[in-house]
Motif scaffolding. Structure first.
Motif, short mmCIF file in Angstrom:
data_model
loop_
_atom_site.label_atom_id
_atom_site.label_comp_id
_atom_site.label_asym_id
_atom_site.label_seq_id
_atom_site.Cartn_x
_atom_site.Cartn_y
_atom_site.Cartn_z
N VAL A 145 0.84 -1.21 0.00
CA VAL A 145 0.00 0.00 0.00
C VAL A 145 0.87 1.25 0.00
CG1 VAL A 145 -1.70 1.33 1.31
CG2 VAL A 145 -1.95 -1.14 1.11
N SER A 146 1.93 1.23 0.80
CA SER A 146 2.82 2.39 0.89
C SER A 146 3.55 2.65 -0.42
CB SER A 146 3.84 2.20 2.02
OG SER A 146 3.20 2.15 3.28
N ILE A 147 4.00 1.59 -1.09
CA ILE A 147 4.68 1.76 -2.38
C ILE A 147 3.72 2.34 -3.41
CG2 ILE A 147 5.74 0.52 -4.31
CD1 ILE A 147 6.90 -1.44 -2.23
N CYS A 148 2.50 1.83 -3.44
CA CYS A 148 1.49 2.38 -4.36
C CYS A 148 1.27 3.86 -4.10
CB CYS A 148 0.19 1.60 -4.21
SG CYS A 148 -1.10 2.08 -5.40
N SER A 149 1.20 4.22 -2.82
CA SER A 149 1.02 5.62 -2.43
C SER A 149 2.17 6.49 -2.92
CB SER A 149 0.90 5.72 -0.90
OG SER A 149 0.80 7.06 -0.49
N HIS A 150 3.40 6.00 -2.76
CA HIS A 150 4.56 6.79 -3.17
C HIS A 150 4.69 6.88 -4.69
CE1 HIS A 150 6.71 8.01 0.47
NE2 HIS A 150 6.19 6.93 1.03
N LEU A 151 4.23 5.86 -5.40
CA LEU A 151 4.23 5.94 -6.86
C LEU A 151 3.25 7.01 -7.34
CD1 LEU A 151 4.43 2.16 -7.85
CD2 LEU A 151 6.13 3.93 -8.36
N ILE A 152 2.09 7.08 -6.70
CA ILE A 152 1.12 8.12 -7.06
C ILE A 152 1.66 9.50 -6.69
CG2 ILE A 152 -1.19 9.02 -6.52
CD1 ILE A 152 -2.10 6.09 -6.23
N ARG A 153 2.33 9.59 -5.55
CA ARG A 153 2.99 10.85 -5.18
C ARG A 153 4.02 11.24 -6.23
NH1 ARG A 153 7.25 11.28 -0.14
NH2 ARG A 153 7.82 13.49 -0.39
N SER A 154 4.75 10.26 -6.76
CA SER A 154 5.74 10.52 -7.80
C SER A 154 5.08 11.06 -9.07
CB SER A 154 6.51 9.24 -8.13
OG SER A 154 7.19 8.73 -7.00
N CYS A 155 3.93 10.51 -9.42
CA CYS A 155 3.20 11.00 -10.60
C CYS A 155 2.81 12.46 -10.41
CB CYS A 155 1.96 10.15 -10.84
SG CYS A 155 2.29 8.44 -11.33
N LYS A 156 2.32 12.78 -9.22
CA LYS A 156 1.95 14.18 -8.92
C LYS A 156 3.16 15.08 -9.05
CE LYS A 156 2.36 15.53 -4.93
NZ LYS A 156 3.43 16.20 -4.12
N ASN A 157 4.29 14.66 -8.50
CA ASN A 157 5.50 15.49 -8.56
C ASN A 157 6.00 15.68 -9.98
OD1 ASN A 157 5.64 15.98 -5.81
ND2 ASN A 157 6.87 14.16 -5.38
N MET A 158 5.86 14.64 -10.80
CA MET A 158 6.25 14.77 -12.20
C MET A 158 5.41 15.81 -12.92
SD MET A 158 8.38 13.28 -14.41
CE MET A 158 8.63 11.60 -13.84
N ILE A 159 4.10 15.79 -12.67
CA ILE A 159 3.20 16.77 -13.30
C ILE A 159 3.57 18.18 -12.84
CG2 ILE A 159 0.81 17.57 -13.42
CD1 ILE A 159 -0.02 14.61 -13.13
N ARG A 160 3.80 18.35 -11.56
CA ARG A 160 4.14 19.69 -11.04
C ARG A 160 5.47 20.18 -11.58
NH1 ARG A 160 3.74 20.83 -4.87
NH2 ARG A 160 4.14 22.90 -5.76
N TRP A 161 6.47 19.29 -11.59
CA TRP A 161 7.80 19.67 -12.09
C TRP A 161 7.69 20.13 -13.55
CZ3 TRP A 161 12.66 19.72 -9.78
CH2 TRP A 161 13.76 19.78 -10.63
#
Length: 347
Positions: A145-161
């Motif tokens: 669950v935590s890895i899935c959460s961090h992958l989604i966080r990574s997607c958000k950060n990619m969009i923002r960057w």
């Protein structure tokens, strides 16, 4: 100060000598994923020396999308796949075909987004199924669950960057650089549908008795609200976000799902941190600011789930106005006082 020449690909690979897919193959990728996200987020305000190109962003976005879909299909962090092994086998086969298409260079993103949409439909269909963990231990369930959460966080950060670099490209970079389309894979309609169904599943499935699992699921829901806000942001320059916003309101029934999660929380939702419902409110703000007709649409959706409330001897309906006013009043009046000395408590 941001080092000269840093790129998002260097954060993904050179910093740890690993790609995002390599990170996931390690025994415990959580440390690397957390470092990856922390480093990007710490540099949001220092991107002047960033050397990313639209192609490097696009390649990184593809890696992330591939990693997220592969992880969900293979690891089943929502613990539902055993309820229909035949369907999950079809999903795995479809994803392998999409990955092969990408490897052969015939990749326009449509097939991958279609698989993401199919996965979202699978989650929606089996959301009420009892947990079907395939892992060997509770710790592994929590880690997934935590890895899935961090992958989604990574997607958000990619969009923002990418969005920051796009804004800079209009003034300080080559105007021919097409950052505006670099993260299309992460904002596709099928992928937004997947984020929405993960959010609903995380908030509606019975709460775990284990505190660590509760915290992991809480973070998963919070990351989903954040990525949905950024992927459907009404003022975003990316055409894919405008398309995702229109689909969110229409075919994905996002308004109704958000209204249900806000107005009809089950007993288990009381264990969620304040960040989750406020993340939902942030999505509502985006919808209303982007689509003026949304007030009536959202009130109609709320009416399906929220019973009238009696307060101080007066009955009033739950609608957008009463929800936003009461949320604001709660944020300002509840303890600890606002603003607080602890950033995490700032409502």
């Amino acid at each position: 100060v941001l080092p000269t020449g840093i790129t998002i690909e260097s954060i993904m690979s050179q910093s740890y000598s690993l790609s995002i897919l390599d990170i996931l193959s390690r025994d415990d990728p959580l440390i690397e994923l957390t470092q990856w996200n922390d480093e990007i987020e710490s540099n949001f305000s220092n991107t002047r020396n960033a050397q990313d190109t639209p192609d490097s962003i696009k390649n990184a976005a593809h890696q992330l999308h591939n990693a997220l879909i592969s992880f969900i299909v293979k690891k089943d962090p929502l613990q539902i796949s055993d309820s229909s092994m035949e369907e999950i086998s079809i999903l795995k086969s479809d994803w392998e075909e999409a990955s092969l298409t990408a490897a052969n260079g015939d990749d326009d993103g449509l097939q991958a987004d279609k698989v993401a949409n199919s996965l979202s439909l699978f989650i929606a269909t089996h959301m009420d199924a009892p947990n079907q963990s395939q892992s060997q231990s509770r710790d592994e369930d929590i880690r997934n669950v935590s890895i899935c959460s961090h992958l989604i966080r990574s997607c958000k950060n990619m969009i923002r960057w990418n969005r920051i670099l796009y804004s800079q490209s209009k003034n300080t970079r080559n105007p021919e650089e097409s950052f505006v389309t670099a993260t299309e894979r992460l904002c596709g309609v099928g992928t937004v549908a997947l984020f929405l169904q993960i959010l609903e599943s995380a908030m509606c499935k019975p709460s775990a008795s284990n505190d660590e699992m509760k915290n992991a699921t809480d973070d998963l829901a919070r990351q989903c609200t954040t990525i949905l806000f950024h992927a459907t942001f009404g003022q975003a320059p990316e055409p894919c976000c405008q398309k995702a916003l229109r689909a969110f309101v229409s075919s994905l029934k996002g308004v109704e799902i958000i209204a249900k999660l806000l107005a009809e929380p089950n007993d288990d939702q009381s264990s969620y941190s304040v960040n989750v419902p406020l993340g939902l409110i942030k999505i509502v703000h985006n919808l209303i600011a982007s689509l003026p007709q949304m007030i009536g649409i959202f009130d109609a959706a709320l009416k399906k789930y929220a019973e009238p409330v009696i307060a101080h001897g007066v009955q009033y309906d739950i609608n957008l106005f009463t929800m936003l006013v009461s949320t604001l009043a709660w944020a300002l009046r509840s303890e600890p006082s606002f603003p607080s000395s602890t950033d995490q408590l700032d409502r």
